[in-house]
Motif scaffolding. Structure first.
Motif, PDB file in Angstrom:
ATOM      1  N   TYR A  40      37.336  55.078  27.120  1.00  0.00           N
ATOM      2  CA  TYR A  40      37.903  54.717  28.328  1.00  0.00           C
ATOM      3  C   TYR A  40      37.105  54.109  29.438  1.00  0.00           C
ATOM      4  CZ  TYR A  40      35.681  59.542  28.482  1.00  0.00           C
ATOM      5  OH  TYR A  40      34.786  60.476  28.261  1.00  0.00           O
ATOM      6  N   ASN A  41      35.721  54.011  28.954  1.00  0.00           N
ATOM      7  CA  ASN A  41      34.615  53.332  29.685  1.00  0.00           C
ATOM      8  C   ASN A  41      35.074  51.793  29.974  1.00  0.00           C
ATOM      9  OD1 ASN A  41      32.893  55.566  30.168  1.00  0.00           O
ATOM     10  ND2 ASN A  41      31.782  55.228  28.372  1.00  0.00           N
ATOM     11  N   GLU A  42      35.603  51.305  28.885  1.00  0.00           N
ATOM     12  CA  GLU A  42      35.994  49.828  29.127  1.00  0.00           C
ATOM     13  C   GLU A  42      37.143  49.663  29.920  1.00  0.00           C
ATOM     14  OE1 GLU A  42      37.521  46.236  26.135  1.00  0.00           O
ATOM     15  OE2 GLU A  42      36.443  47.813  25.205  1.00  0.00           O
ATOM     16  N   LEU A  43      38.206  50.748  29.803  1.00  0.00           N
ATOM     17  CA  LEU A  43      39.234  50.747  30.580  1.00  0.00           C
ATOM     18  C   LEU A  43      39.086  50.978  32.256  1.00  0.00           C
ATOM     19  CD1 LEU A  43      42.404  51.194  30.771  1.00  0.00           C
ATOM     20  CD2 LEU A  43      42.002  53.406  30.657  1.00  0.00           C
ATOM     21  N   LEU A  44      38.032  51.916  32.286  1.00  0.00           N
ATOM     22  CA  LEU A  44      37.557  52.091  33.704  1.00  0.00           C
ATOM     23  C   LEU A  44      36.934  50.851  34.345  1.00  0.00           C
ATOM     24  CD1 LEU A  44      37.173  54.093  36.042  1.00  0.00           C
ATOM     25  CD2 LEU A  44      35.158  54.889  34.932  1.00  0.00           C
ATOM     26  N   GLN A  45      36.038  50.080  33.465  1.00  0.00           N
ATOM     27  CA  GLN A  45      35.487  48.917  34.160  1.00  0.00           C
ATOM     28  C   GLN A  45      36.486  48.007  34.280  1.00  0.00           C
ATOM     29  OE1 GLN A  45      32.815  47.870  31.100  1.00  0.00           O
ATOM     30  NE2 GLN A  45      31.105  49.174  31.832  1.00  0.00           N
ATOM     31  N   ARG A  46      37.648  47.825  33.556  1.00  0.00           N
ATOM     32  CA  ARG A  46      38.732  46.772  33.844  1.00  0.00           C
ATOM     33  C   ARG A  46      39.709  47.214  35.110  1.00  0.00           C
ATOM     34  NH1 ARG A  46      40.756  44.645  28.021  1.00  0.00           N
ATOM     35  NH2 ARG A  46      38.991  44.025  26.962  1.00  0.00           N
ATOM     36  N   LEU A  47      39.693  48.459  35.060  1.00  0.00           N
ATOM     37  CA  LEU A  47      40.615  49.006  36.012  1.00  0.00           C
ATOM     38  C   LEU A  47      39.943  48.834  37.493  1.00  0.00           C
ATOM     39  CD1 LEU A  47      43.017  50.493  37.187  1.00  0.00           C
ATOM     40  CD2 LEU A  47      41.910  52.620  37.009  1.00  0.00           C
ATOM     41  N   ILE A  48      38.575  48.910  37.719  1.00  0.00           N
ATOM     42  CA  ILE A  48      37.780  48.671  38.722  1.00  0.00           C
ATOM     43  C   ILE A  48      37.675  47.163  39.133  1.00  0.00           C
ATOM     44  CG2 ILE A  48      35.407  48.574  39.753  1.00  0.00           C
ATOM     45  CD1 ILE A  48      35.062  51.346  38.188  1.00  0.00           C
ATOM     46  N   THR A  49      37.788  46.424  38.146  1.00  0.00           N
ATOM     47  CA  THR A  49      37.929  44.892  38.188  1.00  0.00           C
ATOM     48  C   THR A  49      39.265  44.326  38.765  1.00  0.00           C
ATOM     49  OG1 THR A  49      36.243  44.479  36.465  1.00  0.00           O
ATOM     50  CG2 THR A  49      37.442  42.687  37.130  1.00  0.00           C
ATOM     51  N   VAL A  50      40.293  44.968  38.304  1.00  0.00           N
ATOM     52  CA  VAL A  50      41.599  44.658  38.830  1.00  0.00           C
ATOM     53  C   VAL A  50      41.720  45.212  40.258  1.00  0.00           C
ATOM     54  CG1 VAL A  50      44.121  45.322  38.489  1.00  0.00           C
ATOM     55  CG2 VAL A  50      42.783  44.735  36.612  1.00  0.00           C
ATOM     56  N   VAL A  51      41.299  46.318  40.645  1.00  0.00           N
ATOM     57  CA  VAL A  51      41.272  46.877  41.826  1.00  0.00           C
ATOM     58  C   VAL A  51      40.559  46.134  42.972  1.00  0.00           C
ATOM     59  CG1 VAL A  51      40.647  48.907  43.326  1.00  0.00           C
ATOM     60  CG2 VAL A  51      42.061  49.305  41.311  1.00  0.00           C
ATOM     61  N   GLY A  53      39.985  42.950  42.461  1.00  0.00           N
ATOM     62  CA  GLY A  53      40.455  41.587  42.553  1.00  0.00           C
ATOM     63  C   GLY A  53      41.510  41.737  43.757  1.00  0.00           C
ATOM     64  N   VAL A  54      42.409  42.857  43.500  1.00  0.00           N
ATOM     65  CA  VAL A  54      43.550  42.977  44.405  1.00  0.00           C
ATOM     66  C   VAL A  54      42.995  43.133  45.919  1.00  0.00           C
ATOM     67  CG1 VAL A  54      45.300  44.699  45.259  1.00  0.00           C
ATOM     68  CG2 VAL A  54      45.069  43.825  42.616  1.00  0.00           C
ATOM     69  N   PHE A  55      41.950  43.884  46.137  1.00  0.00           N
ATOM     70  CA  PHE A  55      41.396  43.818  47.557  1.00  0.00           C
ATOM     71  C   PHE A  55      40.948  42.505  47.937  1.00  0.00           C
ATOM     72  CE2 PHE A  55      40.792  48.708  46.959  1.00  0.00           C
ATOM     73  CZ  PHE A  55      41.900  49.161  47.461  1.00  0.00           C
ATOM     74  N   ALA A  56      40.270  41.883  47.008  1.00  0.00           N
ATOM     75  CA  ALA A  56      39.771  40.529  47.472  1.00  0.00           C
ATOM     76  C   ALA A  56      40.989  39.770  47.824  1.00  0.00           C
ATOM     77  CB  ALA A  56      38.864  39.824  46.365  1.00  0.00           C
ATOM     78  N   PHE A  57      41.879  39.707  47.045  1.00  0.00           N
ATOM     79  CA  PHE A  57      43.106  38.777  47.429  1.00  0.00           C
ATOM     80  C   PHE A  57      43.860  39.070  48.697  1.00  0.00           C
ATOM     81  CE2 PHE A  57      47.461  37.810  47.190  1.00  0.00           C
ATOM     82  CZ  PHE A  57      47.799  36.683  47.004  1.00  0.00           C
ATOM     83  N   TRP A  58      43.995  40.453  48.825  1.00  0.00           N
ATOM     84  CA  TRP A  58      44.497  40.936  50.273  1.00  0.00           C
ATOM     85  C   TRP A  58      43.559  40.494  51.364  1.00  0.00           C
ATOM     86  CZ3 TRP A  58      48.893  42.342  51.453  1.00  0.00           C
ATOM     87  CH2 TRP A  58      49.321  43.094  52.629  1.00  0.00           C
ATOM     88  N   GLY A  59      42.321  40.489  51.295  1.00  0.00           N
ATOM     89  CA  GLY A  59      41.488  40.012  52.125  1.00  0.00           C
ATOM     90  C   GLY A  59      41.513  38.513  52.509  1.00  0.00           C
ATOM     91  N   LEU A  60      42.124  37.935  51.677  1.00  0.00           N
ATOM     92  CA  LEU A  60      42.133  36.337  51.852  1.00  0.00           C
ATOM     93  C   LEU A  60      43.311  35.925  52.632  1.00  0.00           C
ATOM     94  CD1 LEU A  60      41.053  34.850  48.172  1.00  0.00           C
ATOM     95  CD2 LEU A  60      39.819  34.715  50.692  1.00  0.00           C
ATOM     96  N   ILE A  61      44.366  36.958  52.293  1.00  0.00           N
ATOM     97  CA  ILE A  61      46.007  36.471  53.020  1.00  0.00           C
ATOM     98  C   ILE A  61      46.079  37.397  54.439  1.00  0.00           C
ATOM     99  CG2 ILE A  61      47.077  35.872  50.929  1.00  0.00           C
ATOM    100  CD1 ILE A  61      48.381  38.761  50.950  1.00  0.00           C
ATOM    101  N   ILE A  62      45.046  38.199  54.690  1.00  0.00           N
ATOM    102  CA  ILE A  62      45.510  38.840  56.215  1.00  0.00           C
ATOM    103  C   ILE A  62      44.598  37.975  57.148  1.00  0.00           C
ATOM    104  CG2 ILE A  62      45.678  41.226  55.283  1.00  0.00           C
ATOM    105  CD1 ILE A  62      42.876  41.844  56.308  1.00  0.00           C
ATOM    106  N   ASP A  63      45.239  38.189  58.269  1.00  0.00           N
ATOM    107  CA  ASP A  63      44.745  37.421  59.356  1.00  0.00           C
ATOM    108  C   ASP A  63      43.709  38.545  60.082  1.00  0.00           C
ATOM    109  OD1 ASP A  63      44.157  36.293  61.809  1.00  0.00           O
ATOM    110  OD2 ASP A  63      46.124  36.096  62.649  1.00  0.00           O
ATOM    111  N   PRO A  64      42.407  38.317  60.120  1.00  0.00           N
ATOM    112  CA  PRO A  64      41.445  39.349  60.582  1.00  0.00           C
ATOM    113  C   PRO A  64      41.675  39.192  62.095  1.00  0.00           C
ATOM    114  CG  PRO A  64      40.319  37.329  59.970  1.00  0.00           C
ATOM    115  CD  PRO A  64      41.679  36.904  59.403  1.00  0.00           C
TER     116      PRO A  64
END
Length: 86
Positions: A40-51, A53-64
């Motif tokens: 689950y350490n590898e799973l946790l690392q991948r989950l953190i990477t996905v989360v 990435g989602v936050f980074a993508f969301w930051g790119l599409i919102i109007d600040p």
């Protein structure tokens, strides 16, 4: 289960996090009963990477310049103004 307001429960961050943790431990215990072990350490690392990435993508599409995720009226009408000035 019918007398539970699920919308309110899912708005409570503490409840959501504790529910996810409880489900994680239940799944891990069931897998151990069947002799399945997982890293689950590898799973946790991948989950953190996905989360992240989602936050980074969301930051790119919102109007600040506006609150929330909607564009301002100026931005929504920007293409119309450029075409009218030509």
């Amino acid at each position: 289960m019918k007398n539970i307001n699920w919308k309110v429960r899912f708005k409570n961050k503490t409840w959501v996090i504790s529910t996810i943790a409880a489900l994680f431990f239940i799944v891990q215990a069931v897998l151990l009963v069947f002799g399945i072990s997982w890293d689950y350490n590898e799973l946790l690392q991948r989950l953190i990477t996905v989360v992240a990435g989602v936050f980074a993508f969301w930051g790119l599409i919102i109007d600040p310049t506006t609150s929330g995720s909607k564009d301002s009226e100026l931005v929504l009408n920007k293409n119309k103004d450029v075409e009218e000035n030509k």
